[in-house]
Design a protein around this motif. Structure first.
Motif, PDB file in Angstrom:
ATOM      1  N   LYS A   2      -6.942  -7.212 -13.392  1.00 21.26           N
ATOM      2  CA  LYS A   2      -6.469  -6.049 -13.917  1.00 21.26           C
ATOM      3  C   LYS A   2      -7.381  -4.836 -13.113  1.00 21.26           C
ATOM      4  O   LYS A   2      -6.761  -3.779 -12.723  1.00 21.26           O
ATOM      5  N   ILE A   3      -8.616  -4.942 -13.168  1.00 28.91           N
ATOM      6  CA  ILE A   3      -9.720  -4.215 -12.559  1.00 28.91           C
ATOM      7  C   ILE A   3      -9.378  -3.999 -11.166  1.00 28.91           C
ATOM      8  O   ILE A   3      -9.316  -2.953 -10.527  1.00 28.91           O
ATOM      9  N   ARG A   4      -9.107  -5.074 -10.471  1.00 29.28           N
ATOM     10  CA  ARG A   4      -8.684  -5.231  -9.024  1.00 29.28           C
ATOM     11  C   ARG A   4      -7.294  -4.250  -8.610  1.00 29.28           C
ATOM     12  O   ARG A   4      -7.390  -3.427  -7.668  1.00 29.28           O
ATOM     13  N   LEU A   5      -6.222  -4.537  -9.718  1.00 31.23           N
ATOM     14  CA  LEU A   5      -5.335  -3.612  -9.501  1.00 31.23           C
ATOM     15  C   LEU A   5      -5.523  -2.126  -9.894  1.00 31.23           C
ATOM     16  O   LEU A   5      -4.947  -1.319  -8.884  1.00 31.23           O
ATOM     17  N   GLU A   6      -6.295  -1.817 -10.725  1.00 27.53           N
ATOM     18  CA  GLU A   6      -6.733  -0.547 -11.075  1.00 27.53           C
ATOM     19  C   GLU A   6      -7.370   0.211  -9.814  1.00 27.53           C
ATOM     20  O   GLU A   6      -7.310   1.349  -9.525  1.00 27.53           O
ATOM     21  N   GLN A   7      -8.155  -0.931  -9.185  1.00 26.81           N
ATOM     22  CA  GLN A   7      -9.055   0.045  -8.099  1.00 26.81           C
ATOM     23  C   GLN A   7      -8.030   0.116  -6.984  1.00 26.81           C
ATOM     24  O   GLN A   7      -8.101   1.101  -6.193  1.00 26.81           O
ATOM     25  N   ASP A   8      -6.975  -0.772  -6.703  1.00 28.75           N
ATOM     26  CA  ASP A   8      -5.936  -0.556  -5.733  1.00 28.75           C
ATOM     27  C   ASP A   8      -5.071   0.775  -5.794  1.00 28.75           C
ATOM     28  O   ASP A   8      -5.109   1.610  -4.999  1.00 28.75           O
ATOM     29  N   GLY A  30      -6.262   3.211  -7.650  1.00 25.29           N
ATOM     30  CA  GLY A  30      -7.383   4.659  -7.343  1.00 25.29           C
ATOM     31  C   GLY A  30      -7.355   4.601  -5.799  1.00 25.29           C
ATOM     32  O   GLY A  30      -7.475   6.026  -5.198  1.00 25.29           O
ATOM     33  N   ALA A  31      -7.488   3.664  -4.996  1.00 24.63           N
ATOM     34  CA  ALA A  31      -7.308   3.779  -3.569  1.00 24.63           C
ATOM     35  C   ALA A  31      -6.347   4.474  -3.061  1.00 24.63           C
ATOM     36  O   ALA A  31      -6.499   5.290  -2.131  1.00 24.63           O
ATOM     37  N   ALA A  32      -5.143   3.997  -3.714  1.00 26.46           N
ATOM     38  CA  ALA A  32      -3.883   4.756  -3.043  1.00 26.46           C
ATOM     39  C   ALA A  32      -3.855   6.273  -3.351  1.00 26.46           C
ATOM     40  O   ALA A  32      -3.167   7.329  -2.570  1.00 26.46           O
ATOM     41  N   ALA A  33      -4.489   6.632  -4.654  1.00 24.69           N
ATOM     42  CA  ALA A  33      -4.314   7.963  -5.177  1.00 24.69           C
ATOM     43  C   ALA A  33      -5.277   8.874  -4.003  1.00 24.69           C
ATOM     44  O   ALA A  33      -4.911   9.995  -3.688  1.00 24.69           O
ATOM     45  N   ARG A  34      -6.313   8.183  -3.650  1.00 25.27           N
ATOM     46  CA  ARG A  34      -7.448   8.815  -2.571  1.00 25.27           C
ATOM     47  C   ARG A  34      -6.675   8.794  -1.301  1.00 25.27           C
ATOM     48  O   ARG A  34      -7.043   9.772  -0.563  1.00 25.27           O
ATOM     49  N   SER A  35      -5.491   8.067  -0.936  1.00 21.69           N
ATOM     50  CA  SER A  35      -5.096   7.976   0.184  1.00 21.69           C
ATOM     51  C   SER A  35      -3.878   8.916   0.199  1.00 21.69           C
ATOM     52  O   SER A  35      -3.101   8.783   1.196  1.00 21.69           O
ATOM     53  N   ASN A  36      -3.604   9.841  -0.456  1.00 22.52           N
ATOM     54  CA  ASN A  36      -2.625  10.997  -0.685  1.00 22.52           C
ATOM     55  C   ASN A  36      -1.412  10.192  -0.820  1.00 22.52           C
ATOM     56  O   ASN A  36      -0.214  10.627  -0.296  1.00 22.52           O
ATOM     57  N   VAL A  37      -1.277   9.089  -1.754  1.00 27.92           N
ATOM     58  CA  VAL A  37      -0.207   8.016  -1.969  1.00 27.92           C
ATOM     59  C   VAL A  37       0.227   8.633  -3.342  1.00 27.92           C
ATOM     60  O   VAL A  37      -0.361   8.678  -4.284  1.00 27.92           O
ATOM     61  N   GLY A  38       1.539   9.206  -3.623  1.00 28.02           N
ATOM     62  CA  GLY A  38       1.893   9.837  -4.585  1.00 28.02           C
ATOM     63  C   GLY A  38       2.058   8.852  -5.763  1.00 28.02           C
ATOM     64  O   GLY A  38       2.276   7.765  -5.493  1.00 28.02           O
ATOM     65  N   PRO A  39       2.258   9.179  -6.912  1.00 21.24           N
ATOM     66  CA  PRO A  39       2.346   8.370  -8.091  1.00 21.24           C
ATOM     67  C   PRO A  39       3.834   7.589  -8.225  1.00 21.24           C
ATOM     68  O   PRO A  39       3.806   6.411  -8.787  1.00 21.24           O
ATOM     69  N   ALA A  68       5.232   6.743  -5.674  1.00 18.73           N
ATOM     70  CA  ALA A  68       5.600   5.971  -4.738  1.00 18.73           C
ATOM     71  C   ALA A  68       5.701   4.400  -5.158  1.00 18.73           C
ATOM     72  O   ALA A  68       5.363   3.947  -6.202  1.00 18.73           O
ATOM     73  N   PRO A  69       6.666   3.554  -4.414  1.00 15.92           N
ATOM     74  CA  PRO A  69       7.114   2.480  -5.073  1.00 15.92           C
ATOM     75  C   PRO A  69       5.867   1.496  -5.162  1.00 15.92           C
ATOM     76  O   PRO A  69       5.636   0.464  -5.999  1.00 15.92           O
ATOM     77  N   GLN A  70       5.094   1.457  -4.141  1.00 24.56           N
ATOM     78  CA  GLN A  70       3.760   0.478  -4.119  1.00 24.56           C
ATOM     79  C   GLN A  70       3.036   0.801  -5.384  1.00 24.56           C
ATOM     80  O   GLN A  70       2.438  -0.014  -6.054  1.00 24.56           O
ATOM     81  N   VAL A  71       2.765   2.190  -5.628  1.00 19.67           N
ATOM     82  CA  VAL A  71       1.997   2.481  -6.882  1.00 19.67           C
ATOM     83  C   VAL A  71       2.442   2.092  -8.173  1.00 19.67           C
ATOM     84  O   VAL A  71       1.833   1.677  -8.988  1.00 19.67           O
ATOM     85  N   GLN A  72       3.920   2.306  -8.226  1.00 19.09           N
ATOM     86  CA  GLN A  72       4.570   1.763  -9.302  1.00 19.09           C
ATOM     87  C   GLN A  72       4.448   0.270  -9.659  1.00 19.09           C
ATOM     88  O   GLN A  72       4.555  -0.314 -10.725  1.00 19.09           O
ATOM     89  N   ILE A  73       4.529  -0.465  -8.653  1.00 24.81           N
ATOM     90  CA  ILE A  73       4.473  -1.970  -8.654  1.00 24.81           C
ATOM     91  C   ILE A  73       3.124  -2.263  -9.227  1.00 24.81           C
ATOM     92  O   ILE A  73       2.959  -3.031 -10.127  1.00 24.81           O
ATOM     93  N   LEU A  74       2.165  -1.569  -8.677  1.00 23.24           N
ATOM     94  CA  LEU A  74       0.707  -1.788  -9.208  1.00 23.24           C
ATOM     95  C   LEU A  74       0.497  -1.381 -10.642  1.00 23.24           C
ATOM     96  O   LEU A  74      -0.051  -2.365 -11.234  1.00 23.24           O
ATOM     97  N   ARG A  75       1.231  -0.352 -10.990  1.00 27.06           N
ATOM     98  CA  ARG A  75       1.072   0.024 -12.458  1.00 27.06           C
ATOM     99  C   ARG A  75       1.742  -0.776 -13.339  1.00 27.06           C
ATOM    100  O   ARG A  75       1.420  -1.392 -14.202  1.00 27.06           O
TER     101      ARG A  75
END
Length: 434
Positions: free
Chosen positions: A290-296, A298-307, A309-316
């Motif tokens: 869970k911590i690793r996914l939360e880090q991913d 966070g990294a996507a948010a810093r890379s200007n990937v919107g919330p 975004a499909p990959q972000v939704q999958i991670l959440r």
């Protein structure tokens, strides 16, 4: 005064004077006899006579018998009180009394284990209290009604001492009760304990050598059975007590194992503690994931990937699923609801209780098994036995009665009876004459 009265008075005076003279003459004769007797005794004591002392005794006896002959009552008393008892006692002990034979046995009560010496035994050199107690048990047993009943069953003891060949004074009346026979038996038996060795000596008397040997051997055999019985009883008691303790421990261990087995079947787990440890490891791994996914994320948010975004939704989604899994696993370990016993914590508590009971039962069973074996070894080591070192033998000479001695004692007793009886008779005569 008339002539008739004078003649009567003179006759009375003459008779009185004649009686007085006769009395004086008898008194003088008796005094002379007493003086002669006293003179003879003084000569005997001073050894001033040439004739032997037995002659003086014969003379005094002749004087006494002469007095007896002159007195009919004294003669009758002499015959009844002296002659008849003396002749009867001499005839009985010389001709009628049955000969008695004695057989002797000596033994000691010993044990396989050396008895510890107490302070008193060490200071005085006497036998220990246990040895004395065992010897006293045997000594009292051979005088008891128990051995008499056992001897009657073994060798018909009553018939041995009731034979018609035994004289009527020494023979036991077979119709008398057992209590009277016990008293008779004690009279035929002598049992003693030597100090300080504690050796028991038993002497048995009967009226034939064969009967004496038979009774003595049977007495020793029964005494040995008694000692063996005491030892066997002590062995059985010690082993039985230890066996009862072992049975209780075994029952407790069996109950603990059954309870633990039922708990495992009910909980569908062999060891809830290990299950909890596995769940704990799994929760730790899920937390790391869970911590690793939360880090991913966070990294996507810093890379200007919107919330959105499909990959972000999958991670959440994965983070949410892992969170639910962690919560579910934690609920299995601990529970805050109404059924805490369904949680692993409650199962672990119950399992620990039963496991502790099983361990205690196993320990108790181990100790009880060791105690049983130790009791068996100790009881075998303390086994008591009868060590007979002088066995009964066939008697060849009679041990009694002492015919000459008893006959003389009977004569002496008859003389004492005569002297006492005549003295009492003379006292009564003096009292009546006074």
């Amino acid at each position: 005064m008339s002539g008739g009265e004078a003649d009567a008075s003179s006759v009375k005076s003459g008779a009185f004077a004649k009686a007085h003279a006769v009395a004086l003459a008898r008194a003088a004769g008796a005094a002379e006899e007493w003086r002669r007797a006293a003179r003879g005794l003084r000569l005997v004591k001073g050894k001033r006579v040439a004739r032997p002392s037995w002659a003086v005794g014969v003379r005094i006896g002749h004087h006494g018998f002469s007095q007896i002959r002159r007195s009919r009552s004294a003669l009758i008393g002499f015959v009844i009180l002296f002659v008849i008892p003396a002749v009867a006692s001499v005839a009985y002990f010389s001709l009628i009394a049955s000969s008695e034979y004695t057989s002797e046995a000596r033994f000691a009560v010993r044990g396989g284990e050396r008895v510890a010496t107490d302070a008193i035994s060490a200071l005085t050199g006497l036998a220990s209290f246990t040895q004395i107690q065992d010897s006293l048990i045997v000594s009292n047993y051979v005088k008891s009604q128990a051995i008499v009943e056992a001897l009657e069953r073994e060798i018909d003891l009553r018939a041995i001492y009731s034979r018609h060949s035994i004289d009527w004074l020494s023979r036991f009346n077979a119709g008398e009760p057992i209590e009277a026979f016990v008293k008779y038996w004690v009279g035929q038996l002598k049992a003693s304990i030597e100090s300080p060795s504690g050796i028991v000596t038993v002497k048995v008397s009967a009226f034939s050598p064969e009967d004496t040997l038979k009774v003595a051997n049977a007495t020793v055999d029964l005494s040995e059975r008694l000692v063996n019985g005491l030892s066997t009883r002590a062995l059985k008691d010690a082993v039985a007590q230890a066996g009862m303790e072992l049975a209780r421990a075994e029952s407790r261990l069996s109950a603990a194992r059954v309870a633990l087995r039922d708990l495992r079947n009910t909980q569908a787990t062999l060891d809830p503690r290990r299950t909890a440890e596995g769940i704990g490891k799994l929760v730790a791994e899920l937390r790391l994931e869970k911590i690793r996914l939360e880090q991913d994320i966070g990294a996507a948010a810093r890379s200007n990937v919107g919330p959105a975004a499909p990959q972000v939704q999958i991670l959440r989604t994965r983070v949410d699923v892992i969170g639910e899994q962690i919560a579910s696993l934690e609920d299995q370990v601990t529970s805050q609801g109404d059924a805490p016993s369904q949680a692993l914590s409650g199962k672990i508590t119950r399992f620990d209780e039963l496991e502790l009971e099983r361990q205690i039962a196993e320990k108790q069973y181990t100790l009880a098994a060791a105690a049983l074996e130790r009791a068996r070894v100790n009881a075998e080591g303390k086994k008591v036995y009868l060590a007979t070192f002088v066995h009964p033998v066939l008697a060849y000479e009679a041990s009694g009665p002492y015919r000459l001695v008893y006959s003389l004692l009977g004569v002496v007793a008859s003389a004492l009876l005569y002297v006492t009886g005549m003295a009492a008779w003379r006292a009564i005569q003096r009292k009546l004459g006074g």
